[in-house]
Design a protein around this motif. Structure first.
Motif, short mmCIF file in Angstrom:
data_model
loop_
_atom_site.label_atom_id
_atom_site.label_comp_id
_atom_site.label_asym_id
_atom_site.label_seq_id
_atom_site.Cartn_x
_atom_site.Cartn_y
_atom_site.Cartn_z
N VAL A 55 -31.29 25.65 36.28
CA VAL A 55 -31.36 24.42 35.75
C VAL A 55 -30.22 23.77 35.00
N ALA A 56 -29.27 24.52 34.99
CA ALA A 56 -28.01 24.30 34.08
C ALA A 56 -26.84 25.22 34.17
N THR A 57 -25.65 25.17 34.07
CA THR A 57 -24.61 25.89 34.00
C THR A 57 -23.95 25.91 32.52
N VAL A 58 -23.75 27.31 32.35
CA VAL A 58 -23.14 27.63 31.08
C VAL A 58 -21.86 28.22 31.34
N VAL A 59 -20.81 27.40 31.30
CA VAL A 59 -19.37 27.99 31.15
C VAL A 59 -19.09 28.78 29.84
N VAL A 60 -18.52 30.16 29.96
CA VAL A 60 -18.37 30.93 28.94
C VAL A 60 -17.04 31.79 28.91
N ALA A 61 -16.46 31.39 27.56
CA ALA A 61 -14.97 31.77 27.48
C ALA A 61 -15.00 33.10 26.50
N HIS A 62 -14.08 33.69 26.76
CA HIS A 62 -13.77 34.88 25.97
C HIS A 62 -13.41 34.72 24.52
N GLY A 63 -13.24 35.74 23.72
CA GLY A 63 -12.65 35.73 22.38
C GLY A 63 -11.28 36.01 22.56
N ALA A 64 -10.35 36.09 21.29
CA ALA A 64 -8.92 36.06 21.43
C ALA A 64 -8.55 37.60 21.76
N TRP A 103 -22.74 23.29 30.10
CA TRP A 103 -22.68 23.46 28.84
C TRP A 103 -21.51 24.49 28.80
N GLY A 104 -20.89 24.31 27.31
CA GLY A 104 -19.56 25.00 27.07
C GLY A 104 -20.13 26.15 25.83
N ALA A 105 -19.71 27.31 26.42
CA ALA A 105 -20.01 28.51 25.39
C ALA A 105 -18.90 29.18 25.09
N GLY A 106 -18.89 30.00 23.97
CA GLY A 106 -17.85 30.93 23.75
C GLY A 106 -17.78 31.86 22.75
N LYS A 107 -17.22 33.11 22.93
CA LYS A 107 -17.22 34.03 21.91
C LYS A 107 -15.91 33.66 20.91
#
Length: 225
Positions: free
Chosen positions: A27-36, A106-110
C-alpha cells in the motif's frame, strides 16, 4: 521472505546501489537510508526493511555515495540530499511499473539517513511522510548544538522513534519540546531504555531483531495516514 532485487540508481555523474522488495498488495513504499557508520547491508537496516515487507509495505534501502565509494566519512548535505531525491524518484517509478502509480512514498532513515531525508523534504523533495529511527538531534554531550531548524517548516506526517538512553537526544525533554513545537503532524515514540541503535543495556539481542520490533509501529503510522 519477500524477494529482494538489487538495482542501480543514477546520481549526478555516478550511481549508487539499492535493494528493492515489494510484497503483494503493498500500500506504500518506504525508502530507508542508513546511518553514518554503516551501509544498507547492516543487520539493523536489513532487519527493519524485511520486517516492513512482512507488514505489507514495499521498501527500498540504499547506500549513500560515500559508502558506494568505500569512504568512511559521510557525504556533505548537498550530495546526500541529491541521493535521496534520486532514490525517491526511482521508488516512485518502480511503484508505477508495478501498477501502483501515485503510491505514497515515505522517507525513513537511521540517524544521519533520517536527518538527510528531512533536509531533502525541507528543500522540496516530495514525500508522503517521514520516519526517524533515532534522530541525531545534537552531537553526544553537546545539547546546545541542536539540529532542528529545518524541521519546523515540514508539514508532512513525521514519526520520531527514539531511545530514552540515546546520547544524541539527551536530555529527553529537549526532543519532547521540539516535537511539540513542530505541531500535531509530528509524533514522538520513546523506546524505554534504548540507546542510539535501540539497544537496551543488559539485554543482548541481534540488531536485526531490535530493528524488526520497530516495524509494526512504523507500519501502523503509515497505514493510518
Amino acid at each position: 521472505m519477500t524477494d529482494e532485487t538489487r538495482i542501480r540508481v543514477d546520481v549526478g555523474d555516478g550511481s549508487i546501489s539499492a535493494i528493492v522488495a515489494r510484497p503483494a498488495g503493498a500500500v506504500a513504499t518506504v525508502v530507508v537510508a542508513h546511518g553514518a557508520g554503516a551501509g544498507m547491508e547492516h543487520p539493523f537496516l536489513s532487519g527493519f526493511t524485511r520486517a516492513l515487507d512482512r507488514e505489507g509495505l514495499a521498501t527500498v534501502r540504499f547506500d549513500f555515495p560515500y559508502r558506494e565509494a568505500g569512504r568512511r566519512f559521510p557525504d556533505r548535505p548537498p550530495v546526500a540530499i541529491a541521493a535521496w531525491r534520486a532514490v525517491a524518484e526511482a521508488a516512485a517509478r518502480l511503484a508505477a511499473e508495478a501498477g501502483s502509480p501515485g503510491e505514497p512514498i515515505w522517507g525513513a532513515g537511521k540517524s544521519f539517513g533520517g536527518r538527510m531525508a528531512s533536509m531533502a523534504v525541507a528543500e522540496g523533495m516530495p514525500a508522503a511522510g517521514l520516519v526517524f529511527l533515532g534522530y541525531p538531534l545534537h552531537p553526544p554531550g553537546k545539547p546546545a548544538q541542536v539540529r532542528d531548524e529545518h524541521l519546523y517548516g515540514i508539514t508532512l506526517p513525521m514519526l520520531f522513534l527514539q531511545g530514552t538512553n540515546d546520547p544524541f537526544a539527551a536530555p529527553n525533554d529537549q526532543l519532547d519540546d521540539i516535537v511539540a513545537r513542530i505541531g500535531p503532524n509530528a509524533r514522538l515514540d520513546w523506546i524505554e531504555g534504548g540507546g542510539h541503535s535501540f539497544e537496551v543495556k543488559g539485554r543482548k539481542r541481534p540488531q536485526d531483531e531490535i530493528a524488526a520490533d520497530l516495524a509494526p509501529r512504523v507500519s501502523a503510522f503509515v497505514r493510518a495516514r
